[in-house]
Design a protein around this motif. Sequence first.
Motif, PDB file in Angstrom:
ATOM      1  N   GLN A  80      31.815  68.450  17.124  1.00  0.00           N
ATOM      2  CA  GLN A  80      32.918  69.369  17.559  1.00  0.00           C
ATOM      3  C   GLN A  80      34.096  68.903  16.987  1.00  0.00           C
ATOM      4  OE1 GLN A  80      32.150  68.779  21.716  1.00  0.00           O
ATOM      5  NE2 GLN A  80      31.370  70.828  21.612  1.00  0.00           N
ATOM      6  N   ALA A  81      34.549  69.017  15.636  1.00  0.00           N
ATOM      7  CA  ALA A  81      35.595  68.436  15.326  1.00  0.00           C
ATOM      8  C   ALA A  81      37.016  68.956  15.483  1.00  0.00           C
ATOM      9  CB  ALA A  81      35.522  68.515  13.525  1.00  0.00           C
ATOM     10  N   PHE A  82      36.669  70.083  15.941  1.00  0.00           N
ATOM     11  CA  PHE A  82      37.998  71.014  16.271  1.00  0.00           C
ATOM     12  C   PHE A  82      38.511  70.175  17.594  1.00  0.00           C
ATOM     13  CE2 PHE A  82      36.733  74.186  13.402  1.00  0.00           C
ATOM     14  CZ  PHE A  82      37.887  74.166  12.733  1.00  0.00           C
ATOM     15  N   PHE A  83      37.333  70.123  18.634  1.00  0.00           N
ATOM     16  CA  PHE A  83      37.714  69.375  20.000  1.00  0.00           C
ATOM     17  C   PHE A  83      38.527  68.082  19.809  1.00  0.00           C
ATOM     18  CE2 PHE A  83      36.588  66.543  23.394  1.00  0.00           C
ATOM     19  CZ  PHE A  83      37.277  67.224  24.516  1.00  0.00           C
ATOM     20  N   ASN A  88      42.982  64.510  19.922  1.00  0.00           N
ATOM     21  CA  ASN A  88      44.022  63.073  19.083  1.00  0.00           C
ATOM     22  C   ASN A  88      45.344  63.864  18.944  1.00  0.00           C
ATOM     23  OD1 ASN A  88      44.028  60.860  18.291  1.00  0.00           O
ATOM     24  ND2 ASN A  88      43.177  61.323  16.239  1.00  0.00           N
ATOM     25  N   THR A  89      45.414  65.169  18.747  1.00  0.00           N
ATOM     26  CA  THR A  89      46.637  65.837  18.721  1.00  0.00           C
ATOM     27  C   THR A  89      47.411  65.375  19.856  1.00  0.00           C
ATOM     28  OG1 THR A  89      46.135  67.167  16.828  1.00  0.00           O
ATOM     29  CG2 THR A  89      48.032  67.757  18.171  1.00  0.00           C
ATOM     30  N   LEU A  90      46.921  65.826  21.271  1.00  0.00           N
ATOM     31  CA  LEU A  90      47.436  65.623  22.397  1.00  0.00           C
ATOM     32  C   LEU A  90      47.807  63.994  22.500  1.00  0.00           C
ATOM     33  CD1 LEU A  90      45.215  67.893  24.409  1.00  0.00           C
ATOM     34  CD2 LEU A  90      47.529  68.232  23.753  1.00  0.00           C
TER      35      LEU A  90
END
Length: 142
Positions: A80-83, A88-90
Amino acid sequence: MTELTLETARKIIACGFAKAKDADMKPLGIVVLDARGAVKAVEMQDGTSLMRYEVAHGKAYGALALGMGSRAIFKRAQEQAFFVDAVNTLAQGRMVPVPGGVLIRDKQRIIGAVGVSGETSDNDEIAAISGVEAAGYTADAG
């Protein structure tokens, strides 16, 4: 209720370094965080390369942030790369989703995390687990 003490954090680091020496690993950086994510102890062996602190901290931070060892985060990133990227962005890019970040558990309760950087991710994880277990706690690598 057990809290992660400075003495315990230092023991985790010393035992992680001892394991690295026995296994002829490259110089390591080890960061120990308490349950709230504050740095409890950090040491860099002579000869570590630049940014070992940041990578080790990111492994431990990610483990605490998601409540799972960084090996589990690595597996999740593959599935689930997008998750993982969104989380990590958050986290403002502070997570490093590769093995070497290990939760420190007292029974089932998380009391901190350790991150290791300097060798292969698998060897970093071995040093982290060794340090946690030598200190008498359960290492949760995921």
